[in-house]
Design an enzyme around this catalytic site. Structure first.
Site, mmCIF file in Angstrom:
data_model
loop_
_atom_site.group_PDB
_atom_site.id
_atom_site.type_symbol
_atom_site.label_atom_id
_atom_site.label_comp_id
_atom_site.label_asym_id
_atom_site.label_seq_id
_atom_site.Cartn_x
_atom_site.Cartn_y
_atom_site.Cartn_z
ATOM 1 N N TRP A 180 0.822 -1.214 0.000
ATOM 2 C CA TRP A 180 0.000 0.000 0.000
ATOM 3 C C TRP A 180 0.859 1.268 0.000
ATOM 4 O O TRP A 180 0.349 2.361 0.043
ATOM 5 C CB TRP A 180 -0.896 0.018 1.249
ATOM 6 C CG TRP A 180 -0.163 -0.380 2.474
ATOM 7 C CD1 TRP A 180 0.586 0.417 3.290
ATOM 8 C CD2 TRP A 180 -0.110 -1.690 3.035
ATOM 9 N NE1 TRP A 180 1.108 -0.308 4.320
ATOM 10 C CE2 TRP A 180 0.691 -1.620 4.197
ATOM 11 C CE3 TRP A 180 -0.664 -2.932 2.686
ATOM 12 C CZ2 TRP A 180 0.959 -2.731 5.005
ATOM 13 C CZ3 TRP A 180 -0.398 -4.022 3.496
ATOM 14 C CH2 TRP A 180 0.404 -3.918 4.628
ATOM 15 N N GLU A 187 -4.591 1.753 6.323
ATOM 16 C CA GLU A 187 -4.527 2.264 7.693
ATOM 17 C C GLU A 187 -5.634 1.672 8.561
ATOM 18 O O GLU A 187 -5.423 1.374 9.734
ATOM 19 C CB GLU A 187 -4.608 3.793 7.698
ATOM 20 C CG GLU A 187 -3.350 4.479 7.181
ATOM 21 C CD GLU A 187 -2.116 4.143 8.019
ATOM 22 O OE1 GLU A 187 -2.280 3.755 9.189
ATOM 23 O OE2 GLU A 187 -1.002 4.257 7.495
ATOM 24 N N GLN A 193 -4.278 -2.080 15.067
ATOM 25 C CA GLN A 193 -4.112 -3.204 16.003
ATOM 26 C C GLN A 193 -3.894 -4.526 15.282
ATOM 27 O O GLN A 193 -4.244 -5.590 15.801
ATOM 28 C CB GLN A 193 -5.338 -3.312 16.923
ATOM 29 C CG GLN A 193 -5.540 -2.111 17.792
ATOM 30 C CD GLN A 193 -4.487 -2.006 18.862
ATOM 31 O OE1 GLN A 193 -4.537 -2.701 19.853
ATOM 32 N NE2 GLN A 193 -3.516 -1.139 18.660
ATOM 33 N N GLY A 227 -10.749 -9.603 12.285
ATOM 34 C CA GLY A 227 -11.024 -9.126 13.631
ATOM 35 C C GLY A 227 -11.485 -7.677 13.709
ATOM 36 O O GLY A 227 -11.438 -6.943 12.727
ATOM 37 N N TYR A 229 -5.189 9.041 15.309
ATOM 38 C CA TYR A 229 -4.036 8.462 14.625
ATOM 39 C C TYR A 229 -4.269 8.389 13.109
ATOM 40 O O TYR A 229 -3.444 8.847 12.309
ATOM 41 C CB TYR A 229 -3.706 7.049 15.137
ATOM 42 C CG TYR A 229 -2.871 6.330 14.112
ATOM 43 C CD1 TYR A 229 -1.544 6.685 13.928
ATOM 44 C CD2 TYR A 229 -3.432 5.396 13.239
ATOM 45 C CE1 TYR A 229 -0.782 6.102 12.924
ATOM 46 C CE2 TYR A 229 -2.683 4.818 12.240
ATOM 47 C CZ TYR A 229 -1.366 5.177 12.090
ATOM 48 O OH TYR A 229 -0.630 4.621 11.089
ATOM 49 N N ASP A 264 0.832 6.440 16.703
ATOM 50 C CA ASP A 264 0.328 5.101 16.988
ATOM 51 C C ASP A 264 1.212 4.468 18.061
ATOM 52 O O ASP A 264 2.033 5.139 18.682
ATOM 53 C CB ASP A 264 0.331 4.260 15.706
ATOM 54 C CG ASP A 264 1.754 3.976 15.254
ATOM 55 O OD1 ASP A 264 2.660 4.714 15.661
ATOM 56 O OD2 ASP A 264 1.959 3.006 14.502
ATOM 57 N N CYS A 318 19.484 -0.619 19.061
ATOM 58 C CA CYS A 318 19.911 0.772 19.220
ATOM 59 C C CYS A 318 21.156 1.107 18.399
ATOM 60 O O CYS A 318 21.326 2.233 17.927
ATOM 61 C CB CYS A 318 20.163 1.079 20.689
ATOM 62 S SG CYS A 318 18.686 0.909 21.732
#
Length: 411
Positions: free
Chosen positions: A33, A50, A55, A94, A131, A149, A208
């Site tokens: 996308w 989106e 979730q 879901g 968001y 988000d 990191c």
DNA sequence: GAGGCGTGGTG
DNA sequence: TCACCAAGCCT
């Protein structure tokens, strides 16, 4: 005492968007996308992705996104589709209110002639919150909006070592995130922060050493990066039990189904009839809840499913009825060929699989099943074996997504 | 603000 | 096995 200029090290610098964008240009993920460099994003694809990604993992979304594009190539096609087709295409992903809102949003956008291109305009549409409005405004329209988000909350909480726990810290994290958004390439910046959170600044064991923002990261400086974001833990709900009734019609093998109420848990989705689900439900009394009179057989084992806020354990009862049996009020018989088009959520596919699996595992028996003894549980009361969902219930294969078309930017 | 609302992957 | 997590929204 005056701080000598020489003591201003890289470590005291604020995070710089330019540093992240340099990293993004080299390490950006390629996603179905996402427009390639030089392409103009398609608001329909940005919006659809989106919503699906709320979730939900990238891996889970990919096949659904491809199938939606195939079945509903643009917002007009989605708006024109019947609700049931949208719910069916969404089944398994879901959070089904997303699908209902998606459809409503498509109709609103199609009627208006296109997507709004501002955060305020987007925010008014169903299913689009703070968001998603920021993400679409930034990614599709290159507005300098923050898309905050879970990824961004994690990144920002570490950058500034925000000790306040979620969800209370949300407003403060948003303010900090907004302070980082650049005027140039805000759309790339939004996607860059999310890529950073998804690939380097991960929840566990963040990398990191590879991070373009390692120097200005406060948590890294303290060595506490894995402790952010701080959050209050919530307890899970109590187990609920119930009974599910799988009725097969003789002749064509059609299964009795009904549609759940339009809102709430599994709203507008299909299911075989079930009892209420309660903590104190007694399966031995289940036949009082059966949808019709039949020779019910209690299957060994149970079907377990975990929802966001409670685990569920269903005892499955099975019966065969005559070919001329009429469905009870508000229910329908769906033949095997039609099951793939029913919006069956995962929990209910498990129920049907539990019944069909056992049936298919048995050789065609000329002798009728023994009358079940409902007073005592069946001998094999262990948990049901994990079995693949029968083909008739699984989604049909999806053709590859058509090549992305470059669309003119909407003003 | 807190709770309702799915599912599949993972350590 | 199980707790936790993954591009949140709505009431």
């Amino acid at each position: 005492m005056v701080t000598p200029a020489a003591s201003y090290s890289r470590q005291d610098a604020r995070p710089d968007a330019a540093d992240l964008l340099v990293w993004y240009d080299r390490h950006r993920r390629v996603l179905p996308w996402r427009a390639l460099p030089g392409e103009v994003p398609d608001p329909y694809r940005v919006w659809l992705s989106e919503i699906m990604l709320q979730q939900t993992t990238v891996t889970a979304v990919k096949p659904y996104f491809a199938r939606f594009l195939e079945r509903f190539p643009d917002v007009a096609a989605l708006a024109a589709a019947p609700e049931e087709a949208v719910m069916s295409a969404w089944a398994g992903l879901g959070y089904y209110s997303r699908a209902r809102n998606l459809h409503a949003c498509a109709r609103s956008v199609a009627a208006a002639g296109g997507f709004p291109d501002t955060v305020e305009g987007l925010r008014k549409l169903p299913g689009i919150g703070a968001y998603t409005a920021g993400a679409i405004a930034a990614i599709a329209f290159d507005r300098p909006a923050a898309a905050v988000d879970g990824n961004v909350e994690r990144v920002v909480s570490r950058l500034f070592a925000v000790d306040q726990p979620l969800p209370a810290a949300r407003p403060a994290l948003r303010v900090l995130a907004e302070s980082l958004v650049p005027q140039k390439r805000p759309g790339d910046f939004a996607q860059a922060v999310m890529d950073l959170g998804a690939t380097l600044c991960t929840s566990k064991r963040p990398a990191c050493a590879l991070c373009p923002w390692m120097a200005p990261c406060q948590a890294r400086k303290e060595g506490t990066q894995e402790t952010y974001p701080r959050k209050l833990k919530k307890e899970s709900g109590a187990l609920r039990r119930g009974a599910a009734f799988v009725v097969e019609r003789a002749g064509d093998g059609a299964v009795l189904l009904r549609t759940r109420p339009p809102t709430g848990l599994l709203g507008a989705m299909a299911e075989p009839p079930t009892s209420e689900w309660r903590a104190d439900y007694d399966p031995a009394q289940a036949l009082l809840d059966a949808p019709l009179d039949a020779r019910w057989k209690r299957l060994p084992g149970t079907v377990r499913h975990v929802f966001t806020h409670f685990p569920l354990e269903l005892t499955v009862f099975q019966a065969r009825v005559a070919a001329d049996t009429a469905p009870p009020e508000g229910m329908r018989f769906t033949p095997p060929a039609g099951l793939a088009d029913e919006p069956l959520p995962g929990a209910m596919k498990k129920v049907l699989a539990h019944a069909l699996e056992r049936k298919l595992a048995l050789p065609p028996a000329p002798t009728p099943d023994p009358e079940p003894d409902l007073a005592t549980p069946p001998p094999a009361e262990q948990k049901a074996r994990r079995a693949p969902i029968p083909k008739v219930l699984s989604r049909r294969p999806v053709a590859a997504a058509p090549p992305r078309k470059v669309q003119p930017r909407k003003i």
